[in-house]
Motif scaffolding. Structure first.
Motif, PDB file in Angstrom:
ATOM      1  N   LEU A 170      -0.621   0.016  10.331  1.00  0.00           N
ATOM      2  CA  LEU A 170       0.770  -0.436  10.293  1.00  0.00           C
ATOM      3  C   LEU A 170       1.039  -1.021   8.918  1.00  0.00           C
ATOM      4  N   LEU A 171       2.320  -1.082   8.541  1.00  0.00           N
ATOM      5  CA  LEU A 171       2.686  -1.620   7.232  1.00  0.00           C
ATOM      6  C   LEU A 171       3.356  -2.972   7.384  1.00  0.00           C
ATOM      7  N   LEU A 172       2.895  -3.938   6.573  1.00  0.00           N
ATOM      8  CA  LEU A 172       3.562  -5.238   6.499  1.00  0.00           C
ATOM      9  C   LEU A 172       4.308  -5.292   5.177  1.00  0.00           C
ATOM     10  N   ASP A 173       5.544  -5.720   5.232  1.00  0.00           N
ATOM     11  CA  ASP A 173       6.351  -5.851   4.024  1.00  0.00           C
ATOM     12  C   ASP A 173       6.577  -7.334   3.746  1.00  0.00           C
ATOM     13  N   LEU A 174       6.244  -7.768   2.532  1.00  0.00           N
ATOM     14  CA  LEU A 174       6.425  -9.169   2.145  1.00  0.00           C
ATOM     15  C   LEU A 174       7.633  -9.254   1.232  1.00  0.00           C
ATOM     16  N   SER A 175       8.629 -10.039   1.632  1.00  0.00           N
ATOM     17  CA  SER A 175       9.859 -10.115   0.837  1.00  0.00           C
ATOM     18  C   SER A 175      10.397 -11.537   0.841  1.00  0.00           C
TER      19      SER A 175
END
Ligand SMILES: [Cu+2]
Length: 142
Positions: A80-85
Motif C-alpha cells: 500500500l502507499l502512504l502519502d505524507l503531506s
C-alpha cells in the motif's frame, strides 16, 4: 478604460487574498494527536484502519516506521502507499510503500522533513480507493 483595468486588478488581488485565506482555513485540525503516545484508528466502511508510528514522539528528520493495521485485511494489495503531506501547503511529493508483513499489518520506513515555514502539521494518507483514502493529521515534534 484605465479605471476599469485597475478595478480588474483589484478584483484579482481580492480573489487571490480570498483563496489564500481559504487555504489557511482549510488546514484541517489535528485529528490524531495520540500518535505521539499510541495508535490512531479510523473507520473506513466496514474496516478499521489503525496507524502507529515509531519511535515516539514522532519527530522531523528521523527515520520512522509506519505501521498500518487493517481489519479485516482480506482482499487488499500486499503493498500500500502512504502519502505524507502538509494540509494547505504544496510540498514535494513524499510517498512510501508499506508492505504487508503479517496478516492485516503493513509496514514501511520514511522520513518527515522539517518545513521551512516553521509549520509542523502533517497528514498521513493511506492511498487506497477501497478504503476511501483514510488520513491522519497531527503536529510533528522537533
Ligand atoms: Cu510545508
Amino acid at each position: 478604460m484605465k479605471t476599469w483595468s485597475i478595478t480588474l486588478h483589484r478584483v484579482a488581488i481580492l480573489l487571490f487574498l480570498l483563496q489564500t485565506s481559504t487555504a489557511a482555513a482549510s488546514a484541517e485540525p489535528a485529528d490524531c494527536t495520540a500518535i505521539h503516545t499510541g495508535p490512531c484508528t479510523k473507520q473506513a466502511g466496514n474496516r478499521k484502519v489503525t496507524l502507529e508510528i515509531d519511535p515516539k514522539p514522532v519527530r522531523h528528520m528521523a527515520e520512522l516506521t509506519f505501521r498500518v493495521t487493517i481489519t479485516p485485511g482480506e482482499g487488499l494489495p500486499s503493498t500500500l502507499l502512504l502519502d505524507l503531506s502538509m494540509p494547505g501547503m504544496v510540498m514535494g511529493r513524499n510517498q512510501l510503500a508499506i508492505k504487508q508483513n503479517t496478516y492485516g499489518t503493513w509496514e514501511g520506513k520514511g522520513i518527515i522533513v522539517k518545513c521551512m515555514s516553521g509549520r509542523t502539521r502533517w497528514r498521513v494518507t493511506l492511498l487506497s480507493p477501497e478504503l476511501a483514502n483514510p488520513s491522519f493529521t497531527f503536529n510533528v515534534r522537533d
